[in-house]
Design a protein around this motif. Structure first.
Motif, PDB file in Angstrom:
ATOM      1  N   PHE A  69     -50.626 -76.128  62.027  1.00  0.00           N
ATOM      2  CA  PHE A  69     -50.568 -74.855  62.744  1.00  0.00           C
ATOM      3  C   PHE A  69     -49.354 -74.042  62.290  1.00  0.00           C
ATOM      4  N   SER A  70     -49.387 -72.751  62.566  1.00  0.00           N
ATOM      5  CA  SER A  70     -48.333 -71.844  62.110  1.00  0.00           C
ATOM      6  C   SER A  70     -47.264 -71.690  63.182  1.00  0.00           C
ATOM      7  N   ASP A  88     -39.285 -65.623  60.183  1.00  0.00           N
ATOM      8  CA  ASP A  88     -39.632 -64.358  60.833  1.00  0.00           C
ATOM      9  C   ASP A  88     -41.104 -64.058  60.561  1.00  0.00           C
ATOM     10  N   PHE A  89     -41.925 -64.085  61.604  1.00  0.00           N
ATOM     11  CA  PHE A  89     -43.346 -63.801  61.461  1.00  0.00           C
ATOM     12  C   PHE A  89     -43.652 -62.307  61.441  1.00  0.00           C
ATOM     13  N   GLU A 195     -50.583 -62.276  64.797  1.00  0.00           N
ATOM     14  CA  GLU A 195     -51.583 -62.233  63.737  1.00  0.00           C
ATOM     15  C   GLU A 195     -50.838 -62.196  62.405  1.00  0.00           C
ATOM     16  N   LEU A 196     -51.003 -63.247  61.610  1.00  0.00           N
ATOM     17  CA  LEU A 196     -50.255 -63.392  60.364  1.00  0.00           C
ATOM     18  C   LEU A 196     -51.153 -63.056  59.180  1.00  0.00           C
ATOM     19  N   SER A 197     -50.780 -62.049  58.419  1.00  0.00           N
ATOM     20  CA  SER A 197     -51.565 -61.670  57.243  1.00  0.00           C
ATOM     21  C   SER A 197     -51.342 -62.689  56.127  1.00  0.00           C
ATOM     22  N   GLY A 198     -52.355 -62.851  55.289  1.00  0.00           N
ATOM     23  CA  GLY A 198     -52.244 -63.736  54.145  1.00  0.00           C
ATOM     24  C   GLY A 198     -52.457 -65.204  54.463  1.00  0.00           C
ATOM     25  N   GLY A 206     -50.036 -67.103  64.580  1.00  0.00           N
ATOM     26  CA  GLY A 206     -48.656 -67.561  64.678  1.00  0.00           C
ATOM     27  C   GLY A 206     -48.305 -67.942  66.103  1.00  0.00           C
ATOM     28  N   LEU A 207     -47.626 -69.064  66.268  1.00  0.00           N
ATOM     29  CA  LEU A 207     -47.285 -69.590  67.581  1.00  0.00           C
ATOM     30  C   LEU A 207     -45.798 -69.444  67.841  1.00  0.00           C
TER      31      LEU A 207
END
Length: 333
Positions: A69-70, A88-89, A195-198, A206-207
């Motif tokens: 998981f992120s 940093d997300f 919401e993480l792009s890529g 992202g958590l």
């Protein structure tokens, strides 16, 4: 001085050239700073001991990443002083994405899929964390009668009233025991999801803010997501996400799951009403009071579940409708 300690921590490592820009406040004693000019996009978490402890954040972040998981990478740390430099997300929290008109159903589906994957993972509970047991649930439920009730009535809650309230909850807590336990992140809502792009699949979610995680009922994070204290979630989205979650677990007793969800949602909302009141009264942070009317509406909806009839009766008797509103910033109803 804390500012000097922060600067000394940055100067001692690879982040000596980074400039720390403060981010918006947190409900806890933690503070966050975006680090500009460092070797990688990063945030500085300032969690002053003994008020905060960064150890659980590091432990749980590493566990979540091992599971696929992120969670943010920990770039540097000083556990004794309460400083972390974390990945940093960016800015794309669910809250901001939804405000910008993003696809609500798609975002909630991603968050639900992430919960499903976590709860299906055989190693989700392979971490040394406390159990979300009746003692902890009661400590949280008590926040309603310890903080909100005396604030809105102007009268201290009697021991008799508190004991009646606790007795009802103690009879309800076993509703959460009908499913196998899992990792419960506890604050699984739009402010703490990104919401993480890529990134593909569940890694695109992202958590954040999971340092209070425990081992407990799989229903808890689901109700945190769809019965959100901070925003209105449409009945259609709520029903769709519950259906998707239950469909992923063919052996799930849905009736028992929904009873557990109603109980844990009601418990959570009692806790939140108390916390938001305490933040105003004790910590001079009235900004959260605006959410209390919504949380009361959510709690009233929870209490319509037949399993919660005893708590509904108690709430109606002790906290009538005229008290189910925000106290003002002086603590007066």
């Amino acid at each position: 001085m804390r500012a000097e300690a922060r600067q000394a921590f940055l100067a001692a490592g690879n982040w000596h050239r980074a400039q720390a820009a403060p981010l918006s406040g947190d409900a806890s004693f933690r503070r966050y700073f975006r680090l500009n000019g460092g070797p990688a996009p990063a945030l500085l978490m300032d969690a002053p001991p003994p008020l905060e402890d960064v150890t659980p954040f590091v432990q749980i972040a590493e566990h979540l990443r091992r599971l696929g998981f992120s969670a943010p990478v920990i770039h540097d740390q000083d556990m004794n002083q309460g400083f972390l430099i974390i990945e940093d997300f960016g800015e794309a929290t669910y809250t901001r994405r939804l405000a910008a008109g993003a696809d609500e159903k798609a975002l909630y589906a991603l968050a639900t899929d992430t919960l499903i994957a976590l709860h299906q993972h055989p190693d989700a509970t392979a971490i040394d964390l406390p159990t979300y047991d009746a003692v902890m649930l009661e400590d949280e439920s008590d926040l309603l009668v310890d903080w909100f009730l005396p604030t809105v009535t102007g009268v201290s809650t009697s021991l008799e009233t508190t004991n009646e309230y606790r007795a009802i909850w103690r009879a309800l807590y076993p509703l959460a025991d009908h499913q196998p336990t899992t990792l419960v992140l506890r604050d699984y809502h739009v402010d703490n999801l990104m919401e993480l792009s890529g990134r593909e699949g569940i890694r695109a979610c992202g958590l954040l803010d999971f340092q209070d995680a425990l081992i407990g009922s799989p229903a808890y994070d689901m109700v945190s997501l769809i019965a959100d204290a901070r925003r209105d979630v449409s009945p259609n989205i709520r029903a769709t996400m519950v259906d998707a979650y239950c469909a992923a677990f063919p052996d799930l007793d849905r009736i028992a799951f929904e009873a557990a969800a109603a109980m844990l949602s009601a418990q959570r909302h009692c806790k939140i009403i108390g916390i938001f009141t305490r933040l105003m009264v004790r910590d001079s942070k009235p900004v959260y009071l605006k959410h209390i009317p919504r949380v009361w509406q959510l709690l009233e909806a929870d209490l319509e579940h037949p399993a919660l009839s005893s708590m509904k009766q108690w709430i109606n008797a002790v906290i009538p409708t005229r008290y189910r509103r925000s106290p003002d910033s002086t603590g007066v109803a």
